[in-house]
Scaffold this motif. Sequence first.
Motif, mmCIF file in Angstrom:
data_model
loop_
_atom_site.group_PDB
_atom_site.id
_atom_site.type_symbol
_atom_site.label_atom_id
_atom_site.label_comp_id
_atom_site.label_asym_id
_atom_site.label_seq_id
_atom_site.Cartn_x
_atom_site.Cartn_y
_atom_site.Cartn_z
ATOM 1 N N SER A 195 0.838 -1.193 0.000
ATOM 2 C CA SER A 195 0.000 0.000 0.000
ATOM 3 C C SER A 195 0.876 1.246 0.000
ATOM 4 O O SER A 195 1.941 1.266 0.616
ATOM 5 C CB SER A 195 -0.908 0.001 1.238
ATOM 6 O OG SER A 195 -1.546 1.255 1.373
ATOM 7 N N ASP A 196 0.400 2.292 -0.680
ATOM 8 C CA ASP A 196 1.086 3.580 -0.602
ATOM 9 C C ASP A 196 0.379 4.534 0.352
ATOM 10 O O ASP A 196 0.656 5.738 0.377
ATOM 11 C CB ASP A 196 1.212 4.224 -1.989
ATOM 12 C CG ASP A 196 -0.134 4.453 -2.654
ATOM 13 O OD1 ASP A 196 -1.150 3.944 -2.134
ATOM 14 O OD2 ASP A 196 -0.173 5.144 -3.689
ATOM 15 N N LEU A 197 -0.555 4.000 1.148
ATOM 16 C CA LEU A 197 -1.221 4.819 2.158
ATOM 17 C C LEU A 197 -0.252 5.142 3.296
ATOM 18 O O LEU A 197 0.582 4.312 3.667
ATOM 19 C CB LEU A 197 -2.437 4.084 2.734
ATOM 20 C CG LEU A 197 -3.572 3.734 1.766
ATOM 21 C CD1 LEU A 197 -4.609 2.875 2.475
ATOM 22 C CD2 LEU A 197 -4.204 4.990 1.197
ATOM 23 N N SER A 198 -0.390 6.344 3.861
ATOM 24 C CA SER A 198 0.370 6.654 5.065
ATOM 25 C C SER A 198 -0.178 5.825 6.227
ATOM 26 O O SER A 198 -1.231 5.187 6.111
ATOM 27 C CB SER A 198 0.264 8.146 5.390
ATOM 28 O OG SER A 198 -1.059 8.461 5.815
ATOM 29 N N VAL A 199 0.521 5.839 7.345
ATOM 30 C CA VAL A 199 0.052 5.070 8.506
ATOM 31 C C VAL A 199 -1.328 5.550 8.936
ATOM 32 O O VAL A 199 -2.244 4.739 9.182
ATOM 33 C CB VAL A 199 1.059 5.194 9.671
ATOM 34 C CG1 VAL A 199 0.489 4.547 10.929
ATOM 35 C CG2 VAL A 199 2.387 4.545 9.296
ATOM 36 N N ASN A 200 -1.517 6.876 9.026
ATOM 37 C CA ASN A 200 -2.821 7.408 9.433
ATOM 38 C C ASN A 200 -3.912 7.017 8.440
ATOM 39 O O ASN A 200 -5.019 6.641 8.836
ATOM 40 C CB ASN A 200 -2.759 8.934 9.559
ATOM 41 C CG ASN A 200 -2.012 9.381 10.801
ATOM 42 O OD1 ASN A 200 -1.857 8.619 11.747
ATOM 43 N ND2 ASN A 200 -1.539 10.616 10.802
ATOM 44 N N GLU A 201 -3.604 7.107 7.139
ATOM 45 C CA GLU A 201 -4.592 6.747 6.131
ATOM 46 C C GLU A 201 -4.936 5.263 6.211
ATOM 47 O O GLU A 201 -6.113 4.880 6.109
ATOM 48 C CB GLU A 201 -4.066 7.093 4.742
ATOM 49 C CG GLU A 201 -4.016 8.584 4.450
ATOM 50 C CD GLU A 201 -3.492 8.861 3.056
ATOM 51 O OE1 GLU A 201 -4.162 9.586 2.303
ATOM 52 O OE2 GLU A 201 -2.407 8.345 2.731
ATOM 53 N N SER B 252 -8.065 11.312 -0.053
ATOM 54 C CA SER B 252 -7.112 10.819 0.933
ATOM 55 C C SER B 252 -7.803 9.809 1.848
ATOM 56 O O SER B 252 -9.033 9.697 1.864
ATOM 57 C CB SER B 252 -6.584 11.981 1.775
ATOM 58 O OG SER B 252 -7.626 12.519 2.592
ATOM 59 N N GLN C 17 -8.120 10.007 4.991
ATOM 60 C CA GLN C 17 -8.940 10.761 5.938
ATOM 61 C C GLN C 17 -10.279 11.142 5.324
ATOM 62 O O GLN C 17 -11.343 10.984 5.946
ATOM 63 C CB GLN C 17 -8.192 12.019 6.404
ATOM 64 C CG GLN C 17 -6.997 11.736 7.302
ATOM 65 C CD GLN C 17 -5.717 11.477 6.512
ATOM 66 O OE1 GLN C 17 -5.754 11.136 5.334
ATOM 67 N NE2 GLN C 17 -4.578 11.633 7.175
#
Length: 278
Positions: free
Chosen positions: A33-39, A158, A160
Amino acid sequence: MSGLDPTAQGVPADAMRRLADLEPGKPGSIFTSDLSVNEFLLVREAGFRPIGLVLGSSIYHVGIQLGRWGKNQELDTLSQAMYHARELAMTRMEAEAAQLGADGIVGVRLTVEAREFGSDIAEFIAIGTAVKAEPSNPAPHGGSWRNNKGLPFTSDLSGQDFWTLIRAGYAPLGMTMGTCVYHIAHQRMGAVFSNFGRNVEIEQFTQALYDARELAMARMQAEAEELGAEGIVGVQLNAHNHRWGGHTTEFFAVGTAVRPLREDHEIERPTMVLSLDG
């Protein structure tokens, strides 16, 4: 799973092997995944499990079309080329997601990068994270999270914003886009001299840019209507000159088409946040 055949869409054999190795849902399998940790955490909180990074690419030769020197006009051949190249990239990304059995793709990035093969050659790239709804998060009314074309939904929101959208009772249907490559007429010499030193609107420039943006927006809206969307969120309207020079510009509109998940949904009131910085 939809009938979208990755091989038929031009997805290479190496990509097929990578997708097969992911084996989503199998104990011990990993996801990419290229999502950030928060995402990542918010997408999980929304009831979806990332299952793999998916991408589509198209290296495209964009031809030449000349506009009349003194006329505002759309360059249809170039508009079609820019749209088709992006559509190829998006379709291949969707085919990879369908191969994984995904319900959708979140955090999609759609970019254009110049390549050294020639000044008229560019690579169009679509990349995002394929997700699958958890068993505890079925689509309402026994339906599907996929769109009315049977394809995984796509969204450039995003993590979020995706979480907020689901919490508010809406679901993404797909990224919709519209493009228009437009030639802006040159000013005649007499007009240039008459405007020298004056504050004055150049009406033919205003009208050209207005028309070009309107064409791009209308085409994006037409795609959303085909998906049965209620609206489009996160719209971006960008201008690109690429290699055409100052009097030929591409206007590109893109956003995420959405639909309500249920008729009685209630949008939560925003929580006030006070910054503790300076």
